[in-house]
Write a protein that holds these residues in place. Sequence first.
Motif, PDB file in Angstrom:
ATOM      1  N   UNK A   1       0.865  -1.214  -0.098  1.00  0.00           N
ATOM      2  CA  UNK A   1       0.006  -0.041   0.025  1.00  0.00           C
ATOM      3  C   UNK A   1       0.874   1.449  -0.089  1.00  0.00           C
ATOM      4  N   UNK A   2       0.621   2.352  -0.859  1.00  0.00           N
ATOM      5  CA  UNK A   2       1.218   3.502  -0.750  1.00  0.00           C
ATOM      6  C   UNK A   2       0.441   4.611  -0.091  1.00  0.00           C
ATOM      7  N   UNK A   3      -0.849   4.465   0.345  1.00  0.00           N
ATOM      8  CA  UNK A   3      -1.562   5.550   0.764  1.00  0.00           C
ATOM      9  C   UNK A   3      -1.212   5.913   2.169  1.00  0.00           C
ATOM     10  N   UNK A   4      -0.644   7.088   2.441  1.00  0.00           N
ATOM     11  CA  UNK A   4      -0.613   7.734   3.674  1.00  0.00           C
ATOM     12  C   UNK A   4      -1.236   8.984   3.889  1.00  0.00           C
ATOM     13  N   UNK A   5      -1.609   9.421   5.042  1.00  0.00           N
ATOM     14  CA  UNK A   5      -2.342  10.768   5.394  1.00  0.00           C
ATOM     15  C   UNK A   5      -1.432  11.685   6.323  1.00  0.00           C
ATOM     16  N   UNK A   6      -1.559  12.819   5.866  1.00  0.00           N
ATOM     17  CA  UNK A   6      -0.655  13.799   6.574  1.00  0.00           C
ATOM     18  C   UNK A   6      -1.714  15.094   6.880  1.00  0.00           C
ATOM     19  N   UNK A   7      -1.360  15.477   8.351  1.00  0.00           N
ATOM     20  CA  UNK A   7      -2.197  16.642   9.082  1.00  0.00           C
ATOM     21  C   UNK A   7      -0.938  17.851   8.999  1.00  0.00           C
ATOM     22  N   UNK A   8      -1.478  18.907   8.432  1.00  0.00           N
ATOM     23  CA  UNK A   8      -0.526  19.979   8.632  1.00  0.00           C
ATOM     24  C   UNK A   8      -1.233  21.396   9.265  1.00  0.00           C
ATOM     25  N   UNK A   9      -0.582  21.513  10.519  1.00  0.00           N
ATOM     26  CA  UNK A   9      -1.032  22.354  11.191  1.00  0.00           C
ATOM     27  C   UNK A   9      -1.187  23.946  10.543  1.00  0.00           C
ATOM     28  N   UNK A  10      -2.041  24.733  10.433  1.00  0.00           N
ATOM     29  CA  UNK A  10      -1.624  26.139   9.940  1.00  0.00           C
ATOM     30  C   UNK A  10      -1.724  27.253  10.885  1.00  0.00           C
ATOM     31  N   UNK A  11      -1.186  28.290  10.616  1.00  0.00           N
ATOM     32  CA  UNK A  11      -0.996  29.447  11.420  1.00  0.00           C
ATOM     33  C   UNK A  11      -2.274  30.025  11.661  1.00  0.00           C
ATOM     34  N   UNK A  12      -2.549  30.207  13.079  1.00  0.00           N
ATOM     35  CA  UNK A  12      -3.702  31.076  13.382  1.00  0.00           C
ATOM     36  C   UNK A  12      -3.624  32.334  13.885  1.00  0.00           C
ATOM     37  N   UNK A  16      -6.916  30.191  21.116  1.00  0.00           N
ATOM     38  CA  UNK A  16      -8.012  28.839  21.189  1.00  0.00           C
ATOM     39  C   UNK A  16      -8.543  28.363  19.990  1.00  0.00           C
ATOM     40  N   UNK A  17      -8.071  28.790  18.828  1.00  0.00           N
ATOM     41  CA  UNK A  17      -8.616  28.299  17.569  1.00  0.00           C
ATOM     42  C   UNK A  17      -7.238  27.437  16.706  1.00  0.00           C
ATOM     43  N   UNK A  18      -7.688  26.440  16.185  1.00  0.00           N
ATOM     44  CA  UNK A  18      -6.581  25.479  15.820  1.00  0.00           C
ATOM     45  C   UNK A  18      -7.302  25.042  14.244  1.00  0.00           C
ATOM     46  N   UNK A  19      -6.338  25.311  13.250  1.00  0.00           N
ATOM     47  CA  UNK A  19      -6.734  24.961  11.806  1.00  0.00           C
ATOM     48  C   UNK A  19      -5.543  23.794  11.194  1.00  0.00           C
ATOM     49  N   UNK A  20      -6.088  23.345  10.526  1.00  0.00           N
ATOM     50  CA  UNK A  20      -5.058  22.225   9.735  1.00  0.00           C
ATOM     51  C   UNK A  20      -5.654  21.703   8.179  1.00  0.00           C
ATOM     52  N   UNK A  21      -4.702  21.431   7.490  1.00  0.00           N
ATOM     53  CA  UNK A  21      -5.129  20.652   6.154  1.00  0.00           C
ATOM     54  C   UNK A  21      -4.888  19.252   6.457  1.00  0.00           C
ATOM     55  N   UNK A  22      -5.657  18.365   5.781  1.00  0.00           N
ATOM     56  CA  UNK A  22      -5.510  16.935   5.804  1.00  0.00           C
ATOM     57  C   UNK A  22      -5.023  16.711   4.234  1.00  0.00           C
ATOM     58  N   UNK A  23      -3.949  16.037   4.026  1.00  0.00           N
ATOM     59  CA  UNK A  23      -3.519  15.601   2.745  1.00  0.00           C
ATOM     60  C   UNK A  23      -3.421  14.058   2.551  1.00  0.00           C
ATOM     61  N   UNK A  24      -4.025  13.618   1.508  1.00  0.00           N
ATOM     62  CA  UNK A  24      -3.989  12.110   1.163  1.00  0.00           C
ATOM     63  C   UNK A  24      -2.802  12.079   0.180  1.00  0.00           C
ATOM     64  N   UNK A  25      -1.834  10.950   0.411  1.00  0.00           N
ATOM     65  CA  UNK A  25      -0.773  10.930  -0.624  1.00  0.00           C
ATOM     66  C   UNK A  25      -0.888   9.566  -1.091  1.00  0.00           C
ATOM     67  N   UNK A  26      -0.731   9.311  -2.499  1.00  0.00           N
ATOM     68  CA  UNK A  26      -0.555   7.828  -3.154  1.00  0.00           C
ATOM     69  C   UNK A  26       0.539   7.876  -3.811  1.00  0.00           C
ATOM     70  N   UNK A  27       1.429   7.279  -3.389  1.00  0.00           N
ATOM     71  CA  UNK A  27       2.797   7.364  -3.798  1.00  0.00           C
ATOM     72  C   UNK A  27       3.478   5.732  -4.145  1.00  0.00           C
ATOM     73  N   UNK A  28       3.359   5.558  -5.594  1.00  0.00           N
ATOM     74  CA  UNK A  28       3.521   4.179  -5.864  1.00  0.00           C
ATOM     75  C   UNK A  28       4.892   4.036  -6.237  1.00  0.00           C
ATOM     76  N   UNK A  29       5.580   2.907  -5.952  1.00  0.00           N
ATOM     77  CA  UNK A  29       6.928   2.530  -6.703  1.00  0.00           C
ATOM     78  C   UNK A  29       7.163   2.671  -8.086  1.00  0.00           C
ATOM     79  N   UNK A  30       5.893   2.476  -8.702  1.00  0.00           N
ATOM     80  CA  UNK A  30       5.726   2.665 -10.361  1.00  0.00           C
ATOM     81  C   UNK A  30       6.038   3.901 -10.653  1.00  0.00           C
ATOM     82  N   UNK A  31       6.813   4.294 -11.602  1.00  0.00           N
ATOM     83  CA  UNK A  31       7.078   5.694 -12.112  1.00  0.00           C
ATOM     84  C   UNK A  31       5.874   6.032 -12.785  1.00  0.00           C
TER      85      UNK A  31
END
Length: 372
Positions: A1-12, A16-31
Amino acid sequence: MTHFIEKIELKTATPGVRRFLKVHRFKSKKPGPKVYLHAGLHADEWPGLLTLQHLITRLISLDEQELLAGEIVIVPFANPIGMDQRLNGSVIGRYSFSGEGNFNRNWPDLTPAAQACLLKNPKASVEDVRQALREAVAELPTHTPLCHLRAILLSLSIDADIILDLHCDSQALLHIYGHHLQSEQSELLAKHLACPIVLLEDEVGASPFDASHVTPWLALAKYSIPLSCFSVTIELRGFADVNDHLAAQDAEGILSFLASNAITTAEITQQPPVKTRVTRLEGVDTISAAVCGIICWKIALGDQVDKGQLIAEIADIEADNPLEGRTPIYSKTQGVLFTTTLARLVTTGEIIAKIAGPEPLENTHGGSLLML
């Protein structure tokens, strides 16, 4: 499997407020190519949010079957700042409450970094240019939450081969905005999406997100560097067109386009063919309300119209005699009505419709998307 998920904190800017981006990455060994997609940059445009949910589901399945190649990066909601901007129960997601303007305007122009790369090394490769763009993005200012958000999104996307920015209009047919030098790829994408309208610009105005990626490559044409980023905006119909049926259909169309670019070897169901009208932006009749009042449409979205045809009337609700208080609206071109305003009480000068026609019009201001 090549799918992993990243959570990137954003400046606020707010305690008391927190924001983030969720990023889905699919990175295959195949070019293969790198593809970047996001939705909701205009945070009140929601069809793309659901479309990406369906696309991610499909990609997870294909990834488990080892049927993906290259890299796919998906940001399922690109603008947490805008999504948090509510006024009287409505999301006001097009402009920043911070006073920094339209969320899809004035993105950084990274052309100087690309040109500097070629001046330093006239034999620079496409990968050398991409590295220069990555380094330029890493130096972008991040002093406000919006600047930080933009820098993060560009860091995820600037080196992609294919960029699909998902938006929607008020009420609209599915349509695509692209650059005229990438007309063949834009038409191929339209074929896979069963998209009836492709609008091609010949100049980039006001620096939207998609243009921020393609502009540096356009500037390198004199160096014989290939145009190495296909970047377009897909308008997934109108605000209210948010349902599983359309979202699944559009996700399958995007997946079919990715398959045509060797990003998956899976067999993808083809959309029923539709006739696609390809129009230069200077051929779009952008219709404004001449007066204020209630708009009464005489034609429907998707209808073919003739030049000079009555398409609507605006009823003057201040008129002493309602029968005499009507202002007619006529088409300036022959073509397809592909967007209309959702509002029924319109103001003077408000854009109320767009018609895709074949000939340049004198009432437009060049061939830039942002001039519409």
